[in-house]
Structure formats: C-alpha cells, structure tokens
Motif scaffolding. Structure first.
Motif, short mmCIF file in Angstrom:
data_model
loop_
_atom_site.label_atom_id
_atom_site.label_comp_id
_atom_site.label_asym_id
_atom_site.label_seq_id
_atom_site.Cartn_x
_atom_site.Cartn_y
_atom_site.Cartn_z
N CYS A 138 18.90 3.29 35.52
CA CYS A 138 18.40 3.88 36.76
C CYS A 138 16.88 3.78 36.83
CB CYS A 138 18.84 5.34 36.76
SG CYS A 138 18.07 6.38 38.00
N SER A 139 16.38 3.28 37.94
CA SER A 139 14.94 3.27 38.24
C SER A 139 14.12 2.64 37.13
CB SER A 139 14.47 4.72 38.49
OG SER A 139 13.24 4.72 39.15
N SER A 140 14.63 1.53 36.57
CA SER A 140 13.93 0.84 35.49
C SER A 140 13.16 -0.38 35.98
CB SER A 140 14.94 0.41 34.41
OG SER A 140 15.94 -0.42 34.98
N ASN A 141 13.00 -0.49 37.28
CA ASN A 141 12.30 -1.61 37.91
C ASN A 141 13.03 -2.94 37.72
OD1 ASN A 141 10.16 -2.07 39.68
ND2 ASN A 141 8.94 -3.03 38.07
N SER A 142 14.34 -2.86 37.43
CA SER A 142 15.15 -4.06 37.25
C SER A 142 15.64 -4.58 38.60
CB SER A 142 16.36 -3.76 36.36
OG SER A 142 15.95 -3.26 35.12
N VAL A 143 15.52 -5.88 38.79
CA VAL A 143 15.94 -6.47 40.07
C VAL A 143 17.27 -7.21 39.94
CG1 VAL A 143 13.58 -6.63 40.93
CG2 VAL A 143 14.58 -8.55 39.68
N SER A 144 17.87 -7.18 38.74
CA SER A 144 19.19 -7.79 38.53
C SER A 144 19.84 -7.08 37.35
CB SER A 144 19.04 -9.29 38.24
OG SER A 144 18.33 -9.48 37.04
N GLY A 145 21.06 -7.52 37.02
CA GLY A 145 21.82 -6.90 35.94
C GLY A 145 23.00 -6.12 36.47
N GLY A 146 23.53 -5.22 35.64
CA GLY A 146 24.73 -4.48 36.01
C GLY A 146 24.47 -3.00 36.15
N LEU A 147 25.25 -2.37 37.01
CA LEU A 147 25.15 -0.92 37.18
C LEU A 147 25.75 -0.21 35.98
CD1 LEU A 147 26.10 -0.31 40.92
CD2 LEU A 147 23.82 -0.40 39.89
N GLN A 148 25.19 0.93 35.65
CA GLN A 148 25.74 1.75 34.58
C GLN A 148 27.10 2.29 34.99
OE1 GLN A 148 23.51 5.29 33.72
NE2 GLN A 148 24.69 5.78 31.90
N ARG A 149 28.05 2.13 34.09
CA ARG A 149 29.41 2.57 34.39
C ARG A 149 29.73 3.88 33.68
NH1 ARG A 149 34.75 -1.04 33.26
NH2 ARG A 149 36.28 0.50 33.92
N PHE A 150 30.55 4.70 34.35
CA PHE A 150 30.95 5.98 33.80
C PHE A 150 32.44 5.97 33.46
CE2 PHE A 150 27.67 7.79 36.97
CZ PHE A 150 26.63 7.62 36.06
N GLN A 151 32.81 6.82 32.50
CA GLN A 151 34.22 6.97 32.14
C GLN A 151 34.98 7.70 33.24
OE1 GLN A 151 35.56 10.08 29.32
NE2 GLN A 151 36.27 8.38 28.07
N VAL A 152 36.19 7.25 33.49
CA VAL A 152 37.07 7.90 34.48
C VAL A 152 38.40 8.25 33.84
CG1 VAL A 152 38.29 7.63 36.67
CG2 VAL A 152 36.06 6.55 36.36
N LEU A 153 38.83 9.49 34.03
CA LEU A 153 40.19 9.89 33.67
C LEU A 153 40.90 10.32 34.94
CD1 LEU A 153 39.92 12.01 30.40
CD2 LEU A 153 40.69 9.66 30.64
N ALA A 154 42.20 10.05 35.02
CA ALA A 154 42.97 10.42 36.19
C ALA A 154 44.11 11.35 35.80
CB ALA A 154 43.54 9.19 36.87
N TYR A 155 44.35 12.31 36.67
CA TYR A 155 45.51 13.20 36.51
C TYR A 155 46.04 13.47 37.91
CZ TYR A 155 48.22 17.43 35.62
OH TYR A 155 49.22 18.36 35.56
N GLN A 156 47.30 13.10 38.14
CA GLN A 156 47.88 13.17 39.48
C GLN A 156 46.90 12.49 40.45
OE1 GLN A 156 49.01 17.27 40.04
NE2 GLN A 156 50.55 17.16 38.46
N ASN A 157 46.45 13.19 41.49
CA ASN A 157 45.53 12.54 42.41
C ASN A 157 44.09 13.06 42.23
OD1 ASN A 157 46.43 14.99 43.35
ND2 ASN A 157 46.08 14.48 45.49
N TYR A 158 43.77 13.37 40.99
CA TYR A 158 42.43 13.85 40.67
C TYR A 158 41.77 12.92 39.64
CZ TYR A 158 44.20 18.13 42.79
OH TYR A 158 44.75 19.03 43.66
N LEU A 159 40.47 12.83 39.73
CA LEU A 159 39.70 12.07 38.76
C LEU A 159 38.71 12.99 38.07
CD1 LEU A 159 38.64 8.96 40.89
CD2 LEU A 159 40.69 9.20 39.46
N LYS A 160 38.43 12.67 36.83
CA LYS A 160 37.29 13.29 36.14
C LYS A 160 36.37 12.16 35.70
CE LYS A 160 37.10 14.74 31.83
NZ LYS A 160 37.26 15.54 30.59
N ILE A 161 35.15 12.22 36.17
CA ILE A 161 34.15 11.20 35.85
C ILE A 161 33.12 11.85 34.93
CG2 ILE A 161 32.35 9.73 36.82
CD1 ILE A 161 34.11 10.12 39.52
#
Ligand code: FES
Length: 164
Positions: A138-161
């Motif tokens: 985030c806000s590292s003055n980078s003009v390319s590369g990949g977005l930081q990804r977060f862990q996702v868990l699902a239960y029924q129709n709910y997510l926990k990120i």
C-alpha cells in the motif's frame, strides 16, 4: 490447495441465490471449518451493518446475501468495501478472492476498475495483477506489481477476511 485459495459454498440453498451456481460439487476438495471458526461466524451474525459487513480489528465479516454484493454472482464481478479496505473479486464460479483496496502507488482506495483481469486505479492509471506476482505494498509508490491478498474463509453465505 491453500485455504485462502478456496471459498466453499456448502449448499445452494444456504447461499445467496445469485451465488447458487457456486456450490461445490461432491468430488471437489472439501474444506472443513473448525468448531471455533463456526462459532466466530455465529458470534457476529447480528452485527452486520446496512452495507452487509462488520469489521473487528483486522477481520472483516461479509454477509453475501446483502444486495451490495450481488455483483459477486458474476465471474469477474467485484465489490470495493471502501471503508473496510477490501476489494472482493470473483475469479471463477467457486472462488472469491480478497485484496487490499489501497493503491500501491499513492494509497487511493476508491478509484478501482477491473480491466483485462487487472485492477486499474483511475487516479493515475496504474494497473496491478491479482495473481500475487511481485506483490507491492500500500502506498509504496509502486506503479506495477500485484495487489496484497487477504485470507478468506467462508461459512454458509458469510465470509471472514483477515487483513494483513
Ligand atoms: S494513486 Fe493509484 S495510480 Fe496513483
């Protein structure tokens, strides 16, 4: 398969109708949540705001039955949960991925478009991949590369990120 690579919908009748076709088939890998993980989803079940999410520390719980997430029923549909700092993206019928919505260039959070499978920040037009290749902060003055990804868990129709 990494846990975060996989979002499971146990049964269509338990999922949002628009996500019903995301049900996991019987011959696919099954991720089993622990009792404590299920209890955590149940503990926050009455806490969702009008926008369908609840934030607690570095965790964001999302109720996919809220109309705010209807776009996630379509492949490559995405939702920016602006104040929670999360971009949600459906990458195939069984998978939702979560990313930081903080632009790696100068930190703008609300100017995202998905163009050719990459998130483009319209503030200066830089694009970032969603494949975790050369992840940039985030806000590292980078003009390319990949977005930081977060862990996702699902239960029924709910997510926990889990951010970070
Ligand atoms: S702040 Fe996103 S491209 Fe510059």
């Amino acid at each position: 398969m990494k846990r975060r690579d996989f979002v499971q919908y146990l049964c269509p009748s338990m999922a949002v109708l628009t996500l019903a076709n995301a049900c996991v088939q019987a011959d696919e890998p099954v991720m089993v949540l622990s009792t404590s993980e299920i209890q955590e989803f149940e503990r926050v079940s009455t806490k969702y705001n009008d926008e369908g999410y609840f934030q607690e520390g570095n965790q964001v719980f999302v109720n996919l039955s809220n109309p705010a997430y209807s776009k996630l029923g379509n492949n490559l549909g995405y939702v920016n949960i602006l104040d929670a700092g999360v971009l949600l993206l459906r990458t195939d019928e069984k998978t939702l991925k979560a990313f930081s919505n903080c632009c790696p260039h100068q930190g703008i959070r609300g100017a995202w478009d998905l163009v050719n499978g990459r998130f483009r920040c319209d503030n200066h037009g830089n694009s970032y991949n969603v494949n975790e290749v050369n992840v940039v902060s985030c806000s590292s003055n980078s003009v390319s590369g990949g977005l930081q990804r977060f862990q996702v868990l699902a239960y029924q129709n709910y997510l926990k990120i889990t951010k970070g």
